[in-house]
Design an enzyme around this catalytic site. Sequence first.
Site, mmCIF file in Angstrom:
data_model
loop_
_atom_site.group_PDB
_atom_site.id
_atom_site.type_symbol
_atom_site.label_atom_id
_atom_site.label_comp_id
_atom_site.label_asym_id
_atom_site.label_seq_id
_atom_site.Cartn_x
_atom_site.Cartn_y
_atom_site.Cartn_z
ATOM 1 N N ASP A 18 0.839 -1.200 0.000
ATOM 2 C CA ASP A 18 0.000 0.000 0.000
ATOM 3 C C ASP A 18 0.878 1.256 0.000
ATOM 4 O OD1 ASP A 18 0.946 -0.512 2.584
ATOM 5 O OD2 ASP A 18 -0.814 0.325 3.571
ATOM 6 N N TRP A 139 -2.878 -1.760 11.862
ATOM 7 C CA TRP A 139 -1.542 -1.170 11.797
ATOM 8 C C TRP A 139 -1.562 -0.109 12.894
ATOM 9 C CZ3 TRP A 139 -2.974 -4.042 7.903
ATOM 10 C CH2 TRP A 139 -2.245 -4.225 6.736
ATOM 11 N N TYR A 141 0.372 2.860 14.600
ATOM 12 C CA TYR A 141 1.540 3.728 14.570
ATOM 13 C C TYR A 141 1.309 4.934 15.485
ATOM 14 C CZ TYR A 141 3.041 1.043 10.453
ATOM 15 O OH TYR A 141 3.428 0.037 9.597
ATOM 16 N N LYS A 172 -0.117 -4.872 13.759
ATOM 17 C CA LYS A 172 1.158 -4.674 13.067
ATOM 18 C C LYS A 172 1.815 -3.433 13.652
ATOM 19 C CE LYS A 172 2.912 -3.438 8.525
ATOM 20 N NZ LYS A 172 2.779 -3.566 7.081
ATOM 21 N N ILE A 173 2.989 -3.625 14.219
ATOM 22 C CA ILE A 173 3.697 -2.501 14.833
ATOM 23 C C ILE A 173 5.164 -2.529 14.412
ATOM 24 C CG2 ILE A 173 2.253 -2.107 16.883
ATOM 25 C CD1 ILE A 173 3.947 -4.025 18.428
ATOM 26 N N GLY A 199 9.622 -1.601 7.333
ATOM 27 C CA GLY A 199 10.299 -0.310 7.264
ATOM 28 C C GLY A 199 11.085 -0.169 5.977
HETATM 29 P P1 FBP Z 1 7.170 -1.678 4.691
HETATM 30 O O1 FBP Z 1 7.600 -3.075 5.086
HETATM 31 O O2 FBP Z 1 7.536 -1.359 3.270
HETATM 32 O O3 FBP Z 1 7.672 -0.652 5.686
HETATM 33 O O4 FBP Z 1 5.586 -1.663 4.743
HETATM 34 C C1 FBP Z 1 4.909 -1.648 5.954
HETATM 35 C C2 FBP Z 1 3.919 -0.496 6.019
HETATM 36 O O5 FBP Z 1 3.142 -0.581 7.198
HETATM 37 C C3 FBP Z 1 3.001 -0.399 4.823
HETATM 38 O O6 FBP Z 1 1.907 -1.258 4.914
HETATM 39 C C4 FBP Z 1 2.665 1.051 4.824
HETATM 40 O O7 FBP Z 1 2.409 1.541 3.565
HETATM 41 C C5 FBP Z 1 3.910 1.690 5.341
HETATM 42 O O8 FBP Z 1 4.612 0.723 6.072
HETATM 43 C C6 FBP Z 1 3.631 2.890 6.192
HETATM 44 O O9 FBP Z 1 4.826 3.534 6.350
HETATM 45 P P2 FBP Z 1 5.017 4.827 7.254
HETATM 46 O O10 FBP Z 1 5.715 4.341 8.478
HETATM 47 O O11 FBP Z 1 5.881 5.717 6.428
HETATM 48 O O12 FBP Z 1 3.656 5.396 7.518
#
Ligand code: FBP
Length: 258
Positions: A18, A139, A141, A172-173, A199
């Site tokens: 994504d 996810w 964050y 997912k972290i 990452g």
């Molecule tokens: P990567 O393994 O490429 O980091 O992907 C994991 C992911 O969670 C993707 O699903 C999402 O697009 C991206 O990282 C989000 O990245 P950011 O930390 O820049 O928001």
Amino acid sequence: MNLDRITTKGKAIFLAYDQGLEHGPIEFNLDNVDPSYIIDIAKKGNYNGIVFQHGIAEKYYPKKKQSIPLILKLNGKTKLPNMEPMSRQVCSVKRAINLGAEAVGYTLYIGSESESEQFQEFGKIVEEAHHYHIPVIAWIYPRGKAIHKDTTTEVLAYAARVALELGADIVKIKYNNEIEGFKWVVESAGKTKVVVAGGSKMGISDLLKQTYDIMQAGASGIAIGRNIWQHKDPLKITKALKSIIFNHKTPEEAKKYL
Ligand code: FBP
């Protein structure tokens, strides 16, 4: 919630794609700009799931061609706005199911100004997805001006706990390279399974060691993108990572696949 379709004996490796929305095509080259290239990796690597936004799923991964479970991201944002992170729902659970999704995903920016709106949106998604027996992957964050460091053990454990409290089946972290601390993060998630994000592209040895360490800490696997499809040989790196996740290999042993 039964996770058998998207895990192997409770463990998993998911292929995330994504980033075209989240980061823009700056992440891509002439091969991996094409979603078909990613689908090929997912199929040949026998991933537990492939993560798309709905537009890509509809045009490149029609229901009748899906052998690898589709995990549909239900929200998303670009990196263009200069403001507190906010990511609204862009696809319904029903549309995800019609597109063949076997799980749905949603990114929560905990600590941001939009946290409560996102919690409300996420709650409705969990309710509807679980009604249709579709697992939900969060996810999580920690982000925004209130968050000074997003990868302390304390903050990651809080993120993991939020996922459990709000009904996610998998969270997912990020990983912070503190294996002892990460055990507490996994404990905090309770029955919610923890997978770690990849990452930006890192050295192979670091990636293998990180994967080994998180498995030792009790995580269930990884949800990874750039470190696979930006790699010159995605299938070799996939095999090496899978040997660690599913077959208890050490990073040294896994290197024989490279
Ligand atoms: P990567 O393994 O490429 O980091 O992907 C994991 C992911 O969670 C993707 O699903 C999402 O697009 C991206 O990282 C989000 O990245 P950011 O930390 O820049 O928001």
